[in-house]
Design an enzyme around this catalytic site. Structure first.
Site, PDB file in Angstrom:
ATOM      1  N   GLU A 168       0.845  -1.189   0.000  1.00  0.00           N
ATOM      2  CA  GLU A 168       0.000   0.000   0.000  1.00  0.00           C
ATOM      3  C   GLU A 168       0.888   1.249   0.000  1.00  0.00           C
ATOM      4  O   GLU A 168       1.208   1.772  -1.036  1.00  0.00           O
ATOM      5  CB  GLU A 168      -0.956  -0.024   1.194  1.00  0.00           C
ATOM      6  CG  GLU A 168      -1.999   1.067   1.105  1.00  0.00           C
ATOM      7  CD  GLU A 168      -3.307   0.707   1.800  1.00  0.00           C
ATOM      8  OE1 GLU A 168      -3.431  -0.355   2.384  1.00  0.00           O
ATOM      9  OE2 GLU A 168      -4.226   1.553   1.729  1.00  0.00           O
ATOM     10  N   GLU A 175      -2.274   0.644  13.362  1.00  0.00           N
ATOM     11  CA  GLU A 175      -3.417   1.039  12.547  1.00  0.00           C
ATOM     12  C   GLU A 175      -4.735   0.843  13.306  1.00  0.00           C
ATOM     13  O   GLU A 175      -5.654   1.650  13.217  1.00  0.00           O
ATOM     14  CB  GLU A 175      -3.440   0.181  11.273  1.00  0.00           C
ATOM     15  CG  GLU A 175      -4.631   0.408  10.372  1.00  0.00           C
ATOM     16  CD  GLU A 175      -4.500  -0.341   9.054  1.00  0.00           C
ATOM     17  OE1 GLU A 175      -3.778  -1.361   9.023  1.00  0.00           O
ATOM     18  OE2 GLU A 175      -5.090   0.107   8.059  1.00  0.00           O
ATOM     19  N   HIS A 218       1.224   2.962  11.590  1.00  0.00           N
ATOM     20  CA  HIS A 218       0.222   3.818  10.960  1.00  0.00           C
ATOM     21  C   HIS A 218       0.100   5.032  11.873  1.00  0.00           C
ATOM     22  O   HIS A 218      -0.285   4.891  13.017  1.00  0.00           O
ATOM     23  CB  HIS A 218      -1.111   3.061  10.997  1.00  0.00           C
ATOM     24  CG  HIS A 218      -1.773   2.862   9.694  1.00  0.00           C
ATOM     25  ND1 HIS A 218      -1.316   1.969   8.768  1.00  0.00           N
ATOM     26  CD2 HIS A 218      -2.890   3.420   9.157  1.00  0.00           C
ATOM     27  CE1 HIS A 218      -2.153   1.983   7.712  1.00  0.00           C
ATOM     28  NE2 HIS A 218      -3.098   2.861   7.933  1.00  0.00           N
TER      29      HIS A 218
END
Ligand code: BGC
Length: 915
Positions: free
Chosen positions: A486, A764, A785
């Site tokens: 990602e 995250e 994250h």
């Protein structure tokens, strides 16, 4: 003897008077120190005022700019003269038009409110890039049949001879892909991952390097290696690659100025040669790096190398879209030694770096030719202590080397990066020791500006994790995560975290660059794509269905940057994009003013109760509620921006729009009793934070929010959108204690739960790893994250109490929020004017607050005391020598029982008081 003593005294005295006690430091141009290669025609200059004594304010400044560091009269191109101004941040150069490819030197001197004048400062510089397309004499060069995925990295070379002595050599270079240039075997500059990532279709950065030291009179060679990077490599899941193009390319121009003023150019053209069968067999952002040292093209970047077997390049023409680079260069920032090298229960050879980091591994090894060593990377070990890579999804993140067998060999990947704490090593010859392996931390080279520390070690670890989340995800663009397939510039994450980011590091240049891509990638209707650079709509350039809380980055981030850096030009530049975004929503929401269908992601990753325990409701917030709340918020920020820029018509229109949305919002989502939206924490948080409630219902709504938190035994239930504001809303509404309860909560869901589970970065998900050590869904479970790290903002601004009163901290508010749950909390921030500090400590029932206010600013210090009488300032009662309860400015104003407010200029202050 007597006269000797007298003259000694006079010397000392004159040193003081001539301005030694007032001086200037930290000269910056366009937020950067001595930038090389900028294409801003009127660059802005900033400096910090330093001097002895308190309450220093600059009263005037003078700038001079020359093309010669000695400022000889003939080469001084501009003298501003004495400008009566207290501005020391981002003052524009307004001299004669700047020339391309020129290095300018500058100095500043200042005067202050104590009648002192400084000497000229140290000399700083900036260098212009190439202002126009026709200054590029170079042609793009490519490799004829090179359009394959994960192909070996082409090596280009060219020999040249320099006939006259060199005064200065400057390299201008960029690539389709990533490049590394070496001249006579030595690397140009110390940057990594160049030319960086922008919306390549619209603009591509080039870099400028001073390579005077690398070029010699006589024979020279320039070599360049080009990797796939963001341009051609894997990007945006599902086997996507080649999003910007399938053919790599290089554009390079070396300009040598001789001592007699003549010039020699070496540029990419058809005369260059290329080899695409080198040691770098594969390089890919997601999949890693494969290097075969038996095929290494040793010496290809030295003169005299035999390139007879190399191929001719082809030249190509591409539409001109070059810009000078304006972010912070990506560099190798630090090297980490392993904490531990060990065997997993199943026997894998593992290395623990002790820190979830981003970058790559440096491997030092001796072994027989042909030995293959493979390294894999992981953020975590599973509950059995085994290497766990499922959460990397399809990213291989592998580093493979084949030894040449030439003795000690040192390897590092390039044109890729990995997010990892653990490395699995296969095929290592002999015994692996910590001498063989280390972690190279790579990120945008931003200056560290902030520190936060408290008496709670877990909270300090949280701050550490926030910093590392920022390091790992500020690699040229602000990404969601650095490890799985990602690593994209997710806008929602960036808007949530940008204020916190601005405390930890100077991110002015970083966001200046990225925000331009945000605006360039906006669609014709004003839609802001979810990720910037926009690689998710590569096939469809005209529309993207945006999402509330994500697209709002177009408004929130420029406004935040203006707030913390006072950068008006940034606000002006971004203004059309800010407005286009709000107007896009205006069209969508229409007269109804409720933005239906505007939120794809809702309050992303809000708390869901564990399946077996349905006693607590989840934290769901209605999507149209979220969309409408953000619509109102962006309209209100846009109105503020318009006002700041002197655009009164827009200011009136958008503040009116805000009021109209607010009315409709109240009607639709607020009950007369003060219940809001879906009764979730985020419902209350957004409504209170964005000022969307009738005044009289605010206390009620805040009460319901607290009730919900209490019903969850002091736990939050917010996601990406509610979390950044949660503690702010609590402390602003009289519930600082509840905010601290949440901040210091150790059990799931909370900020300290991951810390207790051993996290070294921000996760995250609130429950990335569950209490039983099993993992959340590997389909989306990053351990690095930064979004939930947005709590850092509250730690600096509220717990320690450093707040911007005026843009760029020209006026500072110090307002610590003291709690019995901590013994101390302190923060520093190196703001554009200098160091601010605020830190409180409790000892034997008394509070000591230490404050530092930098020169050329003013501050308002708010002390949480009810009785000002006992307050000491630097050991003396604040009333000493003043009429009792004086209300003079610069002294004390008593504000009911909310505390006392003191105005102070620069200086260091120690206040002591009882709460
Ligand atoms: C990303 C997020 C992002 C989200 C959008 C995820 O895949 O990692 O951080 O904001 O998608 O919902």
């Amino acid at each position: 003897m007597k006269s000797l003593r007298l003259s000694f005294f006079l010397i000392i005295l004159s040193a003081g008077i001539s301005g030694q006690s007032l001086y200037v430091s930290d000269l910056k141009c366009e937020h950067r120190q001595d930038p090389a290669g900028i294409d801003v025609r009127q660059p802005r200059l900033s400096w910090k005022v330093k001097g002895d004594g308190n309450s220093i304010l600059q009263t005037a400044y003078s700038l001079r700019v020359a093309t010669d560091p000695r400022f000889s009269a003939s080469r001084t191109i501009w003298q501003s003269g004495k400008i009566m101004s207290d501005e020391s941040v981002l003052q524009p150069y307004t001299g004669p038009e700047l020339k391309s490819g020129t290095k300018y030197y500058w100095q500043v001197r200042i005067w202050d409110n104590k009648g002192r004048a400084s000497k000229w400062s140290e000399t700083a510089s900036w260098e212009t890039g190439l202002f126009s397309a026709d200054e590029w004499k170079a042609k793009w060069i490519e490799v004829e049949d090179d359009t394959n995925r994960m192909a070996p990295a082409p090596h280009f070379r060219k020999e040249f001879s320099i006939k006259k002595p060199v005064q200065r050599a400057t390299l201008y270079v960029t690539a389709h892909g990533l490049y590394e240039v070496t001249i006579n075997g030595r690397k140009a500059g110390d940057q990594e991952m160049t030319p960086g990532w922008t919306s390549y279709g619209k603009r591509l950065q080039y870099q400028v390097y001073d390579v005077t030291d690398l070029v010699e009179k006589g024979n020279n060679a320039v070599g360049a290696v080009v990797g796939d990077g963001w341009y051609r490599g894997s990007l945006a899941w599902e086997d996507n690659w080649g999003i910007y193009g399938k053919r790599l390319g290089l554009l390079l121009q070396l300009r040598v100025v001789h001592t007699d003023g003549s010039e020699t150019f070496v540029v990419t053209d058809e005369s260059w040669r290329v080899n695409n069968d080198p040691g770098i067999r594969m390089n890919d952002l997601y999949d890693g790096f494969v290097f075969d040292a038996t095929k290494k093209l040793t010496g290809f970047n030295l003169p005299g190398y035999n390139d007879s077997g190399w191929k001719k390049v082809i030249s190509a023409s591409h539409p001109y879209n070059l810009v000078a680079s304006e972010g912070n260069p990506v560099r190798k920032i630090e090297e980490i030694k392993p904490l531990r090298i060990f065997r997993s229960p199943k026997g894998s050879l593992l290395v623990d770096m002790g820190q979830n980091m981003v970058g790559w591994v440096r491997l030092k090894v001796s072994g027989p030719r042909g030995t293959v060593i493979t390294l894999r990377h992981a953020e975590v070990l599973d509950k059995y202590g085994e290497f766990y890579t499922e959460n990397l999804r399809d990213a291989d993140a592998k580093f493979t080397v084949t030894l040449a067998g030439t003795g000690e060999e040192i390897f590092e990947p390039k044109f890729t990066f990995m997010g990892f704490r653990f490395v699995e090593v296969n095929g290592f010859p002999g015994t692996l020791t910590s001498d063989n392996i280390s972690g190279i931390v790579v990120h945008s080279d931003m200056t560290r500006t902030g520190t936060f520390e408290s008496s709670d070690p877990l909270l300090n670890q949280l701050q550490h994790n926030i910093i590392w989340g920022q390091k790992g995800n500020f690699l040229d663009v602000p990404t969601d995560c650095p490890q799985r397939d990602e690593r994209l510039g997710w806008t929602g994450d960036a808007q949530a975290f940008c204020r916190t980011a601005s405390f930890n590091y100077d991110v002015a240049a970083f966001f200046t660059k990225w925000l331009k891509d945000v605006m360039l990638d906006q669609k014709p209707g004003g839609e802001v794509p979810d990720v910037i650079p926009d690689v998710l709509n590569a096939q469809d350039a005209t529309s993207a269905q945006p999402s509330a809380g994500w697209g709002d980055v177009a408004v929130i981030a420029p406004w935040t940057m203006y707030t913390v850096y006072g950068d008006r030009r940034l606000l002006e530049t971004q203004y059309p994009g800010m407005k286009a975004w709000v107007d896009y929503i205006r069209n969508k929401a229409g007269d109804d003013l409720i933005w239906r269908g505007g939120s794809k992601y809702g309050d992303w990753l809000f708390y869901h109760p564990p399946v077996n325990n349905h006693s607590e409701p989840d934290g769901y917030t209605d999507h149209d509620f979220i969309a409408t709340a953000f619509y109102a918020y962006s309209a209100s920020l846009l109105a503020k921006a318009a006002k700041e820029l002197g655009n009164n018509e827009d200011a009136d229109y958008y503040s009116g729009l805000f009021t109209r949305i607010k009315d409709v919002f109240i009607n639709e989502y607020v009950t007369p009793a003060g219940r809001v939206g879906t009764n979730s924490q985020t419902s209350y948080v957004l409504a209170l934070m964005f000022n969307l409630l009738p005044e009289e219902l605010r206390p009620k709504a805040a009460g319901f929010l607290v009730e919900d938190i209490k019903s969850r035994r002091n736990h939050l239930s917010t996601g990406f959108l509610g979390t950044p504001f949660l503690c702010h809303v609590l402390s602003a509404n009289g519930y600082t204690d509840v905010a601290y309860d949440l901040l210091l909560q150790k059990s799931y869901p909370s900020w300290l739960y991951p810390v207790r589970m051993g996290a070294t970065t921000i996760w995250e998900r609130w429950d990335g790893q569950k209490p039983d050590s099993t993992f959340q869904d590997p389909g989306m479970n990053s351990f690095n994250h930064y979004s939930y790290g947005a709590i850092g903002d509250w730690m600096y601004r509220v717990s320690a109490g450093i707040e911007a009163g005026k843009p760029g901290y020209k006026h500072i508010i110090i307002q610590p929020h003291i709690t019995s749950k901590l013994d101390f909390s302190k923060a520093t921030l190196d703001c554009p004017y200098g160091k601010i500090a605020s830190g409180w400590e409790r000892k034997e029932g008394r509070i000591t607050l230490k404050v530092v206010i930098p020169p050329n600013t003013r501050s308002t210090i708010k002390l949480p005391v009810t009785k000002p009488e006992g307050v000491l300032e630097n050991g003396v009662s604040i009333f000493a020598g003043k009429p009792e309860k004086s209300k003079e400015p610069d002294f004390v104003v008593i504000e009911g029982n909310r505390g006392i407010t003191i105005e102070r200029g620069s200086g260091e202050y120690v206040f002591e008081f009882t709460e």
